[in-house]
Design an enzyme around this catalytic site. Structure first.
Site, PDB file in Angstrom:
ATOM      1  N   GLY A  57       0.864  -1.179   0.000  1.00 35.48           N
ATOM      2  CA  GLY A  57       0.000   0.000   0.000  1.00 35.48           C
ATOM      3  C   GLY A  57       0.897   1.223   0.000  1.00 35.48           C
ATOM      4  O   GLY A  57       1.799   1.328   0.841  1.00 35.48           O
ATOM      5  N   ARG A 116      -2.441   5.626 -11.416  1.00 36.19           N
ATOM      6  CA  ARG A 116      -2.651   4.240 -11.808  1.00 36.19           C
ATOM      7  C   ARG A 116      -3.748   4.226 -12.872  1.00 36.19           C
ATOM      8  O   ARG A 116      -4.939   4.309 -12.536  1.00 36.19           O
ATOM      9  CB  ARG A 116      -3.072   3.385 -10.607  1.00 36.19           C
ATOM     10  CG  ARG A 116      -2.059   3.332  -9.487  1.00 36.19           C
ATOM     11  CD  ARG A 116      -0.845   2.487  -9.880  1.00 36.19           C
ATOM     12  NE  ARG A 116       0.043   2.267  -8.748  1.00 36.19           N
ATOM     13  CZ  ARG A 116       1.067   3.043  -8.434  1.00 36.19           C
ATOM     14  NH1 ARG A 116       1.315   4.118  -9.177  1.00 36.19           N
ATOM     15  NH2 ARG A 116       1.840   2.776  -7.408  1.00 36.19           N
ATOM     16  N   GLY A 169      17.334  10.790 -12.272  1.00 36.07           N
ATOM     17  CA  GLY A 169      17.352  11.398 -10.949  1.00 36.07           C
ATOM     18  C   GLY A 169      16.072  12.138 -10.642  1.00 36.07           C
ATOM     19  O   GLY A 169      14.980  11.720 -11.043  1.00 36.07           O
ATOM     20  N   ASP A 177       7.588   4.776  -3.156  1.00 40.09           N
ATOM     21  CA  ASP A 177       7.150   5.070  -1.787  1.00 40.09           C
ATOM     22  C   ASP A 177       8.357   5.315  -0.888  1.00 40.09           C
ATOM     23  O   ASP A 177       8.338   6.204  -0.026  1.00 40.09           O
ATOM     24  CB  ASP A 177       6.331   3.903  -1.241  1.00 40.09           C
ATOM     25  CG  ASP A 177       5.147   3.552  -2.122  1.00 40.09           C
ATOM     26  OD1 ASP A 177       4.586   4.470  -2.763  1.00 40.09           O
ATOM     27  OD2 ASP A 177       4.785   2.367  -2.187  1.00 40.09           O
TER      28      ASP A 177
END
Length: 375
Positions: free
Chosen positions: A45, A180, A241, A295
């Site tokens: 998640g 998404r 980067g 994440d």
């Protein structure tokens, strides 16, 4: 920009993350989903990943969500809580299931990669502004959100609009666009992600996401022109980067712009294109798996933000934390120890460019930079 806030106030934590987590099933061997005979259970998640990594890095974190009153919900709450994340504000839904998904092994970018989501009608999709404890959500120095939540349902989008709306005492809002495409086949479409990003204080977006979601070319200055409001805009450029635009840059009359800060408005005419406040090349990494790297980057950047580090160091800490995820299997990996990350982030440009990180690099001994550096 440095995050401020009282650490002595009751129930205040460094970061609150709100969003759906799912039980993930990882294949026991490479191949098509149709051919894989068994799977290992994990968790995944975007928002809870950030909370877990930040907790492992020594910050106080809270995850707010909704899961089913089922065994998979039990597993998510126990596993995320096991990282030291406060899960006491996760609601249990007796009528809706916890979301799950299956994926094939290997890099997500591969043509043969498959992901099968079973999240429609999940407990998390029933989150509403009235159904979460807004006081607990706002009791953080930073509130981290992502565009995934906005795509789950109309109620979730309303909740996101409530949390990003300007109000006195609002925590610093961090927003990872996390576009998404498969989640936006119905409903208002990904244009609402631009709306939410413009209301946030820190925004993370990839060049490819911006083009896919909004039709904005991947040039970072074009993205800053489309998103002048956030104090910090981080544009991720894949293997090249990342660059960050700071609050001193951009359009007059916007939050953080020169007029809003009492400066002199620019001379009439076409304004100069925004210039990044800082940039940091990506590291050379021996990749094991790409899942969770975005994440982890956000977690590393936010950790450095909470510590008041300069923007370039925040970007470098993002790359280092992402490298920890890239060199380990699964969605979650322990971040490098703070002393090691600080030492590597402080390298000069030449030494930074020579780094090559492989599996196990986060376990390098104190002072042993050569263990993670290309000869």
């Amino acid at each position: 920009m440095t995050v401020t806030g009282s650490r002595n106030a009751p129930d205040v934590v460094d970061v609150v993350a709100l969003g759906e987590s799912m039980v993930t099933f990882l294949p026991s061997r490479p191949g098509r989903l149709a051919d894989v005979p068994s799977f290992d259970r994990g968790i995944g998640g975007a928002e809870s990943n950030v909370a877990c990594v930040l907790a492992a890095a020594g910050h106080t974190t809270r995850w707010v969500s909704r899961v089913g009153a089922d065994g998979f919900g039990d597993h998510l709450v126990e596993a995320i809580g096991g990282y030291g994340v406060d899960v006491s504000y996760v609601r249990r839904d007796p009528d809706r299931p916890t979301g799950v998904y299956f994926r094939t092994a290997g890099d997500r970018a591969g043509d043969a990669h498959e992901v099968a989501y079973y999240r429609a009608g999940s407990a998390a999709s029933a989150m509403t502004a009235a159904g979460v404890d807004l006081e607990a959500v706002r009791a953080g120095r930073v509130l981290h959100l992502s565009g995934i939540t906005a795509a789950l349902s109309a109620d979730c989008l309303d909740l996101m609009r409530e949390l990003t709306a300007p109000r006195p005492g609002r925590p610093l809002v961090s927003f990872d666009v996390n576009h998404r495409p498969g989640l936006w086949r119905d409903g208002p479409g990904p244009g609402v992600l631009l709306e939410l990003a413009r209301a946030a204080d820190i925004v993370f977006v990839g060049e490819d996401e911006a083009e896919s979601a909004w039709g904005i070319d991947g040039d970072p200055s074009s993205l800053r022109e489309a998103l002048p409001e956030p104090d910090i805009l981080v544009v991720k450029q894949g293997a090249r980067g990342a660059v960050a635009f700071g609050p001193a840059a951009d359009s007059p009359g916007t939050r953080g712009g020169p007029t809003a800060r009492g400066g002199t408005p620019p001379t009439p005419g076409r304004a100069p294109r925004p210039r990044p406040a800082a940039s940091a090349p990506a590291l050379a990494v021996d990749v094991v798996a790409t899942t969770g790297a975005g994440d982890a980057f956000a977690a590393g950047f936010l950790s450095a933000t909470l510590r008041g580090l300069p923007v370039r160091e925040r970007l470098r800490h993002g790359h280092l934390t992402a490298a920890a995820a890239l060199t380990a299997p699964g969605d979650l990996a322990a971040p490098p120890a703070r002393a090691l990350a600080d030492r590597l982030a402080a390298l000069d440009d030449t030494a930074w460019g020579r780094l090559r990180l492989g599996p196990g690099w986060t376990q390098a001994d104190e002072g042993a930079d050569e263990e993670v550096r290309t000869p």
